[in-house]
Design a protein around this motif. Structure first.
Motif, PDB file in Angstrom:
ATOM      1  N   GLU A 134      -9.539  -0.424   2.742  1.00  0.00           N
ATOM      2  CA  GLU A 134      -9.130  -1.777   2.917  1.00  0.00           C
ATOM      3  C   GLU A 134      -7.917  -1.451   4.042  1.00  0.00           C
ATOM      4  O   GLU A 134      -7.827  -2.323   4.962  1.00  0.00           O
ATOM      5  CB  GLU A 134      -8.337  -2.372   1.713  1.00  0.00           C
ATOM      6  CG  GLU A 134      -9.167  -3.028   0.804  1.00  0.00           C
ATOM      7  CD  GLU A 134      -8.322  -3.371  -0.463  1.00  0.00           C
ATOM      8  OE1 GLU A 134      -7.231  -3.589  -0.448  1.00  0.00           O
ATOM      9  OE2 GLU A 134      -8.996  -3.455  -1.575  1.00  0.00           O
ATOM     10  N   LEU A 135      -6.994  -0.728   3.743  1.00  0.00           N
ATOM     11  CA  LEU A 135      -5.998  -0.343   4.835  1.00  0.00           C
ATOM     12  C   LEU A 135      -6.451   0.202   6.154  1.00  0.00           C
ATOM     13  O   LEU A 135      -5.795  -0.420   7.155  1.00  0.00           O
ATOM     14  CB  LEU A 135      -4.747   0.634   4.234  1.00  0.00           C
ATOM     15  CG  LEU A 135      -3.453   0.631   4.916  1.00  0.00           C
ATOM     16  CD1 LEU A 135      -2.794  -0.685   4.933  1.00  0.00           C
ATOM     17  CD2 LEU A 135      -2.656   1.547   4.275  1.00  0.00           C
ATOM     18  N   SER A 175       1.024   5.674  -0.829  1.00  0.00           N
ATOM     19  CA  SER A 175       0.288   6.856  -0.650  1.00  0.00           C
ATOM     20  C   SER A 175       0.248   7.864  -1.928  1.00  0.00           C
ATOM     21  O   SER A 175      -0.615   8.401  -2.211  1.00  0.00           O
ATOM     22  CB  SER A 175       0.215   7.555   0.573  1.00  0.00           C
ATOM     23  OG  SER A 175       1.759   8.088   0.811  1.00  0.00           O
ATOM     24  N   TYR A 179       0.874  -1.288   0.175  1.00  0.00           N
ATOM     25  CA  TYR A 179       0.089   0.099  -0.066  1.00  0.00           C
ATOM     26  C   TYR A 179       0.960   1.211   0.013  1.00  0.00           C
ATOM     27  O   TYR A 179       1.684   1.450   0.770  1.00  0.00           O
ATOM     28  CB  TYR A 179      -0.888   0.153   1.308  1.00  0.00           C
ATOM     29  CG  TYR A 179      -2.046  -1.128   1.144  1.00  0.00           C
ATOM     30  CD1 TYR A 179      -3.358  -0.780   0.637  1.00  0.00           C
ATOM     31  CD2 TYR A 179      -1.784  -2.168   1.753  1.00  0.00           C
ATOM     32  CE1 TYR A 179      -4.220  -1.791   0.720  1.00  0.00           C
ATOM     33  CE2 TYR A 179      -2.712  -3.249   1.711  1.00  0.00           C
ATOM     34  CZ  TYR A 179      -4.048  -2.771   1.200  1.00  0.00           C
ATOM     35  OH  TYR A 179      -5.020  -3.902   1.038  1.00  0.00           O
ATOM     36  N   SER A 184       8.265   4.357   0.022  1.00  0.00           N
ATOM     37  CA  SER A 184       7.527   3.564  -1.073  1.00  0.00           C
ATOM     38  C   SER A 184       8.282   3.142  -2.370  1.00  0.00           C
ATOM     39  O   SER A 184       8.397   1.827  -2.632  1.00  0.00           O
ATOM     40  CB  SER A 184       6.066   4.185  -1.520  1.00  0.00           C
ATOM     41  OG  SER A 184       5.329   4.495  -0.399  1.00  0.00           O
ATOM     42  N   THR A 226       1.652   4.762   5.152  1.00  0.00           N
ATOM     43  CA  THR A 226       2.401   3.892   4.009  1.00  0.00           C
ATOM     44  C   THR A 226       3.880   4.250   4.016  1.00  0.00           C
ATOM     45  O   THR A 226       4.003   5.264   4.359  1.00  0.00           O
ATOM     46  CB  THR A 226       1.573   4.364   2.686  1.00  0.00           C
ATOM     47  OG1 THR A 226       1.905   5.769   2.426  1.00  0.00           O
ATOM     48  CG2 THR A 226       0.303   4.069   2.827  1.00  0.00           C
ATOM     49  N   THR A 272       0.610  -3.186  -6.088  1.00  0.00           N
ATOM     50  CA  THR A 272       0.590  -1.915  -5.363  1.00  0.00           C
ATOM     51  C   THR A 272      -0.761  -1.400  -5.441  1.00  0.00           C
ATOM     52  O   THR A 272      -1.330  -1.628  -6.402  1.00  0.00           O
ATOM     53  CB  THR A 272       1.618  -0.930  -6.289  1.00  0.00           C
ATOM     54  OG1 THR A 272       2.711  -1.520  -6.505  1.00  0.00           O
ATOM     55  CG2 THR A 272       1.676   0.512  -5.696  1.00  0.00           C
ATOM     56  N   LYS A 273      -0.969  -0.929  -4.279  1.00  0.00           N
ATOM     57  CA  LYS A 273      -2.586  -0.512  -4.069  1.00  0.00           C
ATOM     58  C   LYS A 273      -2.061   1.100  -3.723  1.00  0.00           C
ATOM     59  O   LYS A 273      -1.787   1.391  -2.339  1.00  0.00           O
ATOM     60  CB  LYS A 273      -3.215  -1.112  -3.178  1.00  0.00           C
ATOM     61  CG  LYS A 273      -3.657  -2.612  -3.450  1.00  0.00           C
ATOM     62  CD  LYS A 273      -4.653  -3.334  -2.729  1.00  0.00           C
ATOM     63  CE  LYS A 273      -5.035  -4.555  -3.315  1.00  0.00           C
ATOM     64  NZ  LYS A 273      -6.034  -5.380  -2.302  1.00  0.00           N
ATOM     65  N   ASN A 274      -2.484   1.983  -4.323  1.00  0.00           N
ATOM     66  CA  ASN A 274      -2.414   3.327  -4.099  1.00  0.00           C
ATOM     67  C   ASN A 274      -3.445   4.011  -3.462  1.00  0.00           C
ATOM     68  O   ASN A 274      -4.535   3.990  -3.994  1.00  0.00           O
ATOM     69  CB  ASN A 274      -1.981   4.151  -5.540  1.00  0.00           C
ATOM     70  CG  ASN A 274      -1.492   5.491  -5.374  1.00  0.00           C
ATOM     71  OD1 ASN A 274      -2.139   6.257  -4.196  1.00  0.00           O
ATOM     72  ND2 ASN A 274      -0.641   6.020  -5.871  1.00  0.00           N
ATOM     73  N   VAL A 275      -3.327   4.329  -2.207  1.00  0.00           N
ATOM     74  CA  VAL A 275      -4.568   4.859  -1.135  1.00  0.00           C
ATOM     75  C   VAL A 275      -4.881   6.349  -1.723  1.00  0.00           C
ATOM     76  O   VAL A 275      -6.136   6.506  -1.169  1.00  0.00           O
ATOM     77  CB  VAL A 275      -4.164   4.575   0.141  1.00  0.00           C
ATOM     78  CG1 VAL A 275      -4.147   3.211   0.510  1.00  0.00           C
ATOM     79  CG2 VAL A 275      -2.961   5.525   0.701  1.00  0.00           C
ATOM     80  N   HIS A 293      -8.888   1.461  -1.835  1.00  0.00           N
ATOM     81  CA  HIS A 293      -7.610   0.633  -1.065  1.00  0.00           C
ATOM     82  C   HIS A 293      -7.279   1.312   0.134  1.00  0.00           C
ATOM     83  O   HIS A 293      -6.725   0.899   1.048  1.00  0.00           O
ATOM     84  CB  HIS A 293      -6.399   0.962  -1.989  1.00  0.00           C
ATOM     85  CG  HIS A 293      -6.632   0.291  -3.306  1.00  0.00           C
ATOM     86  ND1 HIS A 293      -6.970  -0.630  -3.637  1.00  0.00           N
ATOM     87  CD2 HIS A 293      -6.034   0.704  -4.584  1.00  0.00           C
ATOM     88  CE1 HIS A 293      -6.942  -1.021  -5.094  1.00  0.00           C
ATOM     89  NE2 HIS A 293      -6.401  -0.344  -5.530  1.00  0.00           N
ATOM     90  N   MET A 294      -7.935   2.629   0.398  1.00  0.00           N
ATOM     91  CA  MET A 294      -7.646   3.354   1.825  1.00  0.00           C
ATOM     92  C   MET A 294      -8.591   2.512   2.577  1.00  0.00           C
ATOM     93  O   MET A 294      -8.084   2.546   3.608  1.00  0.00           O
ATOM     94  CB  MET A 294      -7.942   4.877   1.436  1.00  0.00           C
ATOM     95  CG  MET A 294      -7.708   5.703   2.789  1.00  0.00           C
ATOM     96  SD  MET A 294      -8.391   7.191   2.813  1.00  0.00           S
ATOM     97  CE  MET A 294      -7.323   7.777   1.396  1.00  0.00           C
TER      98      MET A 294
END
Length: 96
Positions: free
Chosen positions: A46-47, A11, A9, A18, A55, A34-37, A43-44
Motif C-alpha cells: 500500500e505504502l 516499520s 505507517y 514512529s 516510515t 497503525t499499519k506496520n509494514v 501494508h508495505m
C-alpha cells in the motif's frame, strides 16, 4: 476530539520517530490506525503504491503524506494549533 482519519505507517514497534508520532496522537486523543509494514507485506505494498518508501508516514484525511516526526506540521494538519504554521520552529519536536 478530532474527526480526522489518521493512518500511520510504521516499520517496527521500536522506532523512535514512529513512537513520537503515536505518542503525539495519544497526547491529543486522536484516534488512528497503525499499519506496520514490517509485519504485513500488504501494508508495505500500500505504502509503496503511493511511492513512499520510508516510515513513519502519516496520512491525515488522505492528504499529502507527512514523513517522519514533524510535530508542528502534524498538529497544523490536524487543526490542533491554529496559531502555529507548519513552517514555524522547524526544529520543534526534533531531538538530537
Amino acid at each position: 476530539m478530532s474527526n480526522n482519519q489518521v493512518i500511520i505507517y510504521i516499520s517496527n514497534n521500536n522506532s523512535i520517530q514512529s513512537n513520537k508520532v503515536i505518542n503525539l496522537m495519544n497526547e491529543h486523543n486522536i484516534p488512528f490506525i497503525t499499519k506496520n509494514v514490517s509485519d504485513n507485506t500488504e501494508h508495505m505494498k500500500e505504502l509503496q503504491a503511493k511511492e513512499i518508501y520510508g516510515t513513519p508516514a502519516t496520512y491525515i484525511d488522505d492528504q499529502k503524506v507527512i514523513l517522519g516526526y514533524q510535530k508542528n506540521k502534524i498538529k497544523h494538519a490536524l487543526g490542533l494549533d491554529d496559531n502555529t504554521s507548519h513552517y514555524s520552529s522547524l526544529f520543534e519536536g526534533f531531538d538530537k
